[in-house]
Motif scaffolding. Sequence first.
Motif, PDB file in Angstrom:
ATOM      1  N   ALA A 261      -2.370 -18.829 -54.035  1.00 49.60           N
ATOM      2  CA  ALA A 261      -1.315 -18.416 -54.967  1.00 49.60           C
ATOM      3  C   ALA A 261      -1.046 -19.505 -56.002  1.00 49.60           C
ATOM      4  CB  ALA A 261      -0.038 -18.078 -54.210  1.00 49.60           C
ATOM      5  N   ALA A 262      -1.118 -20.760 -55.570  1.00 51.42           N
ATOM      6  CA  ALA A 262      -0.904 -21.880 -56.493  1.00 51.42           C
ATOM      7  C   ALA A 262      -1.929 -21.861 -57.623  1.00 51.42           C
ATOM      8  CB  ALA A 262      -0.978 -23.199 -55.732  1.00 51.42           C
ATOM      9  N   SER A 263      -3.181 -21.565 -57.284  1.00 52.84           N
ATOM     10  CA  SER A 263      -4.216 -21.537 -58.321  1.00 52.84           C
ATOM     11  C   SER A 263      -3.941 -20.446 -59.349  1.00 52.84           C
ATOM     12  CB  SER A 263      -5.595 -21.332 -57.683  1.00 52.84           C
ATOM     13  OG  SER A 263      -5.728 -20.032 -57.132  1.00 52.84           O
ATOM     14  N   ARG A 264      -3.346 -19.334 -58.910  1.00 57.64           N
ATOM     15  CA  ARG A 264      -3.012 -18.255 -59.843  1.00 57.64           C
ATOM     16  C   ARG A 264      -1.828 -18.631 -60.730  1.00 57.64           C
ATOM     17  NH1 ARG A 264      -5.800 -16.168 -55.827  1.00 57.64           N
ATOM     18  NH2 ARG A 264      -6.806 -14.105 -55.926  1.00 57.64           N
ATOM     19  N   VAL A 265      -0.851 -19.336 -60.151  1.00 53.81           N
ATOM     20  CA  VAL A 265       0.290 -19.790 -60.951  1.00 53.81           C
ATOM     21  C   VAL A 265      -0.188 -20.735 -62.054  1.00 53.81           C
ATOM     22  CG1 VAL A 265       2.426 -21.163 -60.904  1.00 53.81           C
ATOM     23  CG2 VAL A 265       1.963 -19.511 -59.084  1.00 53.81           C
ATOM     24  N   TYR A 320      10.800 -23.284 -52.322  1.00 53.13           N
ATOM     25  CA  TYR A 320      10.217 -23.505 -51.003  1.00 53.13           C
ATOM     26  C   TYR A 320       9.480 -22.226 -50.580  1.00 53.13           C
ATOM     27  CZ  TYR A 320       9.593 -24.417 -46.067  1.00 53.13           C
ATOM     28  OH  TYR A 320       9.033 -24.593 -44.819  1.00 53.13           O
ATOM     29  N   VAL A 321       8.275 -22.390 -50.023  1.00 56.82           N
ATOM     30  CA  VAL A 321       7.456 -21.228 -49.651  1.00 56.82           C
ATOM     31  C   VAL A 321       7.049 -21.332 -48.189  1.00 56.82           C
ATOM     32  CG1 VAL A 321       5.334 -19.954 -50.116  1.00 56.82           C
ATOM     33  CG2 VAL A 321       6.553 -21.060 -52.008  1.00 56.82           C
ATOM     34  N   MET A 322       7.236 -20.235 -47.431  1.00 56.22           N
ATOM     35  CA  MET A 322       6.773 -20.147 -46.049  1.00 56.22           C
ATOM     36  C   MET A 322       5.963 -18.860 -45.896  1.00 56.22           C
ATOM     37  SD  MET A 322       8.895 -20.198 -42.432  1.00 56.22           S
ATOM     38  CE  MET A 322       9.272 -18.439 -42.489  1.00 56.22           C
ATOM     39  N   PRO A 323       4.640 -18.941 -46.110  1.00 55.48           N
ATOM     40  CA  PRO A 323       3.791 -17.734 -46.068  1.00 55.48           C
ATOM     41  C   PRO A 323       3.196 -17.468 -44.689  1.00 55.48           C
ATOM     42  CG  PRO A 323       2.521 -19.570 -46.910  1.00 55.48           C
ATOM     43  CD  PRO A 323       3.875 -20.132 -46.519  1.00 55.48           C
ATOM     44  N   SER A 324       3.990 -17.656 -43.646  1.00 55.35           N
ATOM     45  CA  SER A 324       3.479 -17.585 -42.273  1.00 55.35           C
ATOM     46  C   SER A 324       2.889 -16.221 -41.935  1.00 55.35           C
ATOM     47  CB  SER A 324       4.588 -17.898 -41.279  1.00 55.35           C
ATOM     48  OG  SER A 324       5.040 -19.226 -41.440  1.00 55.35           O
ATOM     49  N   CYS A 343      14.007 -19.662 -51.730  1.00 53.15           N
ATOM     50  CA  CYS A 343      12.907 -19.550 -50.778  1.00 53.15           C
ATOM     51  C   CYS A 343      12.120 -18.257 -50.938  1.00 53.15           C
ATOM     52  CB  CYS A 343      13.446 -19.632 -49.350  1.00 53.15           C
ATOM     53  SG  CYS A 343      14.073 -21.269 -48.934  1.00 53.15           S
ATOM     54  N   ILE A 344      10.814 -18.389 -50.715  1.00 56.96           N
ATOM     55  CA  ILE A 344       9.917 -17.241 -50.616  1.00 56.96           C
ATOM     56  C   ILE A 344       9.375 -17.256 -49.198  1.00 56.96           C
ATOM     57  CG2 ILE A 344       7.854 -16.120 -51.506  1.00 56.96           C
ATOM     58  CD1 ILE A 344       8.185 -17.857 -54.058  1.00 56.96           C
ATOM     59  N   ILE A 345       9.583 -16.172 -48.451  1.00 58.54           N
ATOM     60  CA  ILE A 345       9.163 -16.138 -47.053  1.00 58.54           C
ATOM     61  C   ILE A 345       8.361 -14.865 -46.779  1.00 58.54           C
ATOM     62  CG2 ILE A 345      11.098 -17.532 -46.243  1.00 58.54           C
ATOM     63  CD1 ILE A 345      12.512 -14.993 -45.375  1.00 58.54           C
ATOM     64  N   SER A 346       7.532 -14.911 -45.760  1.00 55.70           N
ATOM     65  CA  SER A 346       6.753 -13.729 -45.407  1.00 55.70           C
ATOM     66  C   SER A 346       7.615 -12.737 -44.641  1.00 55.70           C
ATOM     67  CB  SER A 346       5.536 -14.128 -44.562  1.00 55.70           C
ATOM     68  OG  SER A 346       5.927 -14.542 -43.274  1.00 55.70           O
ATOM     69  N   LYS A 347       7.309 -11.460 -44.821  1.00 59.05           N
ATOM     70  CA  LYS A 347       7.991 -10.417 -44.059  1.00 59.05           C
ATOM     71  C   LYS A 347       7.665 -10.528 -42.574  1.00 59.05           C
ATOM     72  CE  LYS A 347       8.007  -7.030 -47.836  1.00 59.05           C
ATOM     73  NZ  LYS A 347       7.466  -5.734 -48.315  1.00 59.05           N
ATOM     74  N   ALA A 372       6.037 -14.367 -57.555  1.00 59.05           N
ATOM     75  CA  ALA A 372       7.356 -14.853 -57.142  1.00 59.05           C
ATOM     76  C   ALA A 372       7.511 -16.336 -57.465  1.00 59.05           C
ATOM     77  CB  ALA A 372       7.542 -14.608 -55.647  1.00 59.05           C
ATOM     78  N   MET A 373       6.481 -17.118 -57.194  1.00 60.60           N
ATOM     79  CA  MET A 373       6.516 -18.546 -57.537  1.00 60.60           C
ATOM     80  C   MET A 373       6.749 -18.728 -59.045  1.00 60.60           C
ATOM     81  SD  MET A 373       3.272 -20.151 -55.518  1.00 60.60           S
ATOM     82  CE  MET A 373       3.206 -20.486 -53.775  1.00 60.60           C
ATOM     83  N   TYR A 374       5.942 -18.029 -59.821  1.00 56.73           N
ATOM     84  CA  TYR A 374       6.026 -18.149 -61.278  1.00 56.73           C
ATOM     85  C   TYR A 374       7.409 -17.737 -61.790  1.00 56.73           C
ATOM     86  CZ  TYR A 374       4.944 -17.489 -66.236  1.00 56.73           C
ATOM     87  OH  TYR A 374       4.961 -17.566 -67.603  1.00 56.73           O
ATOM     88  N   GLY A 375       7.934 -16.650 -61.246  1.00 61.68           N
ATOM     89  CA  GLY A 375       9.243 -16.172 -61.675  1.00 61.68           C
ATOM     90  C   GLY A 375      10.345 -17.181 -61.419  1.00 61.68           C
ATOM     91  N   LEU A 376      10.309 -17.848 -60.252  1.00 57.97           N
ATOM     92  CA  LEU A 376      11.374 -18.792 -59.896  1.00 57.97           C
ATOM     93  C   LEU A 376      11.314 -20.076 -60.720  1.00 57.97           C
ATOM     94  CD1 LEU A 376      11.537 -18.326 -56.014  1.00 57.97           C
ATOM     95  CD2 LEU A 376      13.342 -17.804 -57.657  1.00 57.97           C
ATOM     96  N   VAL A 377      10.133 -20.470 -61.181  1.00 59.59           N
ATOM     97  CA  VAL A 377      10.066 -21.693 -61.995  1.00 59.59           C
ATOM     98  C   VAL A 377      10.152 -21.390 -63.489  1.00 59.59           C
ATOM     99  CG1 VAL A 377       8.741 -22.947 -60.264  1.00 59.59           C
ATOM    100  CG2 VAL A 377       7.513 -21.696 -62.049  1.00 59.59           C
ATOM    101  N   THR A 378      10.153 -20.100 -63.841  1.00 63.96           N
ATOM    102  CA  THR A 378      10.158 -19.713 -65.259  1.00 63.96           C
ATOM    103  C   THR A 378      11.504 -19.154 -65.705  1.00 63.96           C
ATOM    104  OG1 THR A 378       7.807 -19.185 -65.093  1.00 63.96           O
ATOM    105  CG2 THR A 378       8.973 -18.338 -67.021  1.00 63.96           C
TER     106      THR A 378
END
Length: 416
Positions: A261-265, A320-324, A343-347, A372-378
Amino acid sequence: MFGWEFPPHISGGLGTASYGLTKGLAKQSDMDITFVMPRPSGDEDTSFMRIIGASEVPIVYRDVHYDYVKERIGKVMSPELYYHLRENIYADFSYMLTNDLGCMEFSGKYLDNLYDEINNYSIVAGVIARADHYDIIHAHDWLTYPSGIHAKQVLGVPLVLHVHATDFDRSRGNVNPRVYAIEKDGMDHADHIMCVSELTRRTVIEKYHQDPQKVTAVHNAVTPLDPSILAIPDKRGVKDKVITFLGRITMQKGPEFFVEAASRVLEKTDNVRFVMAGSGDMMNDMINLAAERGISDRFHFTGFMKGRQVYEIYKASDVYVMPSVSEPFGISPLEAMQCEVPCIISKQSGCAEILKYAIKLDYWDVEELANAMYGLVTYPALHDFLATKGVEEVSKITWTKVGEKIRGIYDSLLGL
């Protein structure tokens, strides 16, 4: 209560939960807690309970002078307690490898001899159980289940198991049959089973074939931040935004989804840095994956962090991201939210059941995670809304409430 780790020396969420839970329980006016662990360090908080280290409990009689006992174990146990426990040695364990105090050595870690330590811990449990009367036995996670069973056989009182994770969570379904057997045996002997989420409760019922009537979800909570933590300088606000993954870098935690996901951001913006804080068997793989994606200059691998270091990372993070893949609960998002980090967390995480003001998505949906990452930093308005609401939400999720719920389960088992 049997545990495996306790702050300030911990390897993960088990120790953090053990601390918060016991402190919440101790607020009950007539609650007296003895917490047993393999090897205490002597700097644990014992203001609200007694700690007994299995490494200080004699299982073989030795003629030892009082002053020598005081010198050797005085930091973690009084000589009086040592001699009291010694009076309850009930079998000849002279064939066991013991030291000059008649005690077995424990690492309290997760080493190659883990199964031996689990078995030895259960031997010590019998000595401790004979030394005093206890109304309830409470065993945390599979490492302590044999100890809980042994103590129950000695005392004849109810056994409660606390399931913080199952091997189905840790292995992505590639279950270790030896671990499963220990877990299943513990659950079969338990009078009640507490699970850290409904997600875990369903696993216990379906995969371990337990009666739903004796399995209850008891969600974790967080401890209010100490003033010293609140005083840590906020390092956000620099040019680059910081998105953080913090936890064991293992298959269960889904670190590869974070990197992808980081590479896409970074295809959309270049003012973001990514932190992967922690250690684990997939760390080198993640370093290589970041290099393959051409984003190593935007990635920082910190290694294992604990205590104050964790909060310094939160205070420097914008997201903060928890993609568990399978997270029985997940305390770290609550800790991050305390520090005003959205925070972004997995369902597929237990904490998703109780958190309203966190972004929830499927761990495997890399595109949604990147969005979601992009939206929160933008978008500052979205970021600030979740930061503010998150602090309000977690302030109401307390260990005191957890302690009250557990006390109700105890009372029910005791017919009170």
